[in-house]
Design a protein around this motif. Structure first.
Motif, PDB file in Angstrom:
ATOM      1  N   VAL A  26       6.932  -5.777   2.097  1.00  0.00           N
ATOM      2  CA  VAL A  26       5.998  -4.682   1.872  1.00  0.00           C
ATOM      3  C   VAL A  26       5.898  -3.816   3.122  1.00  0.00           C
ATOM      4  CG1 VAL A  26       3.597  -4.107   1.336  1.00  0.00           C
ATOM      5  CG2 VAL A  26       4.648  -6.119   0.286  1.00  0.00           C
TER       6      VAL A  26
ATOM      7  N   THR B 267       4.972  -8.440   5.350  1.00  0.00           N
ATOM      8  CA  THR B 267       4.312  -7.137   5.267  1.00  0.00           C
ATOM      9  C   THR B 267       4.267  -6.494   6.645  1.00  0.00           C
ATOM     10  OG1 THR B 267       2.965  -7.905   3.408  1.00  0.00           O
ATOM     11  CG2 THR B 267       2.140  -5.997   4.613  1.00  0.00           C
TER      12      THR B 267
ATOM     13  N   ILE C 139      -0.113  -0.130  -6.738  1.00  0.00           N
ATOM     14  CA  ILE C 139       0.253  -1.369  -6.040  1.00  0.00           C
ATOM     15  C   ILE C 139      -0.557  -1.474  -4.755  1.00  0.00           C
ATOM     16  CG2 ILE C 139       2.085  -2.641  -4.850  1.00  0.00           C
ATOM     17  CD1 ILE C 139       4.063  -1.564  -6.892  1.00  0.00           C
TER      18      ILE C 139
ATOM     19  N   GLN D   8      -1.593  -9.457  -3.984  1.00  0.00           N
ATOM     20  CA  GLN D   8      -0.353  -9.526  -4.753  1.00  0.00           C
ATOM     21  C   GLN D   8      -0.130 -10.957  -5.224  1.00  0.00           C
ATOM     22  OE1 GLN D   8       3.061  -7.623  -2.992  1.00  0.00           O
ATOM     23  NE2 GLN D   8       1.904  -5.809  -2.418  1.00  0.00           N
TER      24      GLN D   8
ATOM     25  N   THR E  85       1.647   1.746  -0.426  1.00  0.00           N
ATOM     26  CA  THR E  85       2.266   0.429  -0.380  1.00  0.00           C
ATOM     27  C   THR E  85       3.635   0.529  -1.027  1.00  0.00           C
ATOM     28  OG1 THR E  85       0.074  -0.571  -0.630  1.00  0.00           O
ATOM     29  CG2 THR E  85       1.983  -1.992  -1.076  1.00  0.00           C
TER      30      THR E  85
ATOM     31  N   THR F 183      -3.454  -9.620   4.799  1.00  0.00           N
ATOM     32  CA  THR F 183      -2.067  -9.620   4.309  1.00  0.00           C
ATOM     33  C   THR F 183      -1.116 -10.395   5.227  1.00  0.00           C
ATOM     34  OG1 THR F 183      -1.595  -7.536   5.440  1.00  0.00           O
ATOM     35  CG2 THR F 183      -2.299  -7.394   3.115  1.00  0.00           C
TER      36      THR F 183
ATOM     37  N   SER G 245       4.468  -7.877  -7.512  1.00  0.00           N
ATOM     38  CA  SER G 245       3.116  -7.609  -7.011  1.00  0.00           C
ATOM     39  C   SER G 245       2.024  -7.905  -8.039  1.00  0.00           C
ATOM     40  CB  SER G 245       2.996  -6.146  -6.569  1.00  0.00           C
ATOM     41  OG  SER G 245       3.070  -5.272  -7.683  1.00  0.00           O
TER      42      SER G 245
ATOM     43  N   LEU H  41       7.425  -1.403  -1.687  1.00  0.00           N
ATOM     44  CA  LEU H  41       8.178  -2.648  -1.635  1.00  0.00           C
ATOM     45  C   LEU H  41       9.643  -2.354  -1.396  1.00  0.00           C
ATOM     46  CD1 LEU H  41       5.490  -3.562  -3.048  1.00  0.00           C
ATOM     47  CD2 LEU H  41       6.855  -5.409  -4.003  1.00  0.00           C
TER      48      LEU H  41
END
Length: 164
Positions: free
Chosen positions: A68, A121, A110, A115, A57, A155, A103, A59
């Protein structure tokens, strides 16, 4: 898949969010080595899973906020492809402190799930080549195995070719 961890139960914001959303998942714990150079490759080796099924993951900063990207641990995030998929001009890797703050997780742990805030995402399309994939469970030494479709659902992610 069951929702149990060998040797006890675990509760992270990720597992709580998955349980609340009634997503089927399995928790996969392993002994984290603080000297490991790559958290994702360490997870793949410790769990006996091919690296293409273990996703990291990452960012990124879009200039107006964070997003993300979820890519296999044996590949890298293609920033141009990520920007294109998000519909922005460019993205850059997020500052580590900003990533942790946003997050609610620490680097190397992460999770894309649970989050503090739901961010735009993107899951790499290669995830859909597998029945299940693994992502961080919210701390180092803890992964969650679930279907790529379940990850996209929980997500609210889109997907695209963002890994190289």
């Amino acid at each position: 898949m069951e929702r149990k961890v060998r040797g006890g139960s675990v509760g992270t914001p990720a597992t709580v969010a998955l349980t609340k959303a009634k997503i089927v998942y399995a928790v996969r714990a392993y002994q984290h080595d603080p000297a490991a150079e790559s958290f994702g490759l360490e997870a793949a080796q410790a769990l006996g899973v091919e690296p293409a099924r273990v996703f990291k993951t990452l960012l990124v900063s879009t200039g107006t906020g964070l997003a993300v990207g979820i890519v296999p641990v044996d590949r890298t995030l293609d920033l141009k492809a990520m920007a294109s998929t998000l519909g922005v001009k460019k993205v850059a890797m997020a500052d580590p402190v900003a990533a942790e703050r946003s997050s609610g997780y620490v680097l190397g742990g992460i999770s894309p799930v649970g989050q503090k805030r739901l961010l735009p995402t993107v899951v790499d399309v290669s995830a859909f080549e597998h029945e299940t994939i693994l992502v961080s469970g919210g701390r180092r030494g803890l992964d969650i195995e679930l279907s790529p479709e379940a990850l996209v659902t929980v997500t609210q992610a889109s997907h695209g070719p963002i890994a190289r």
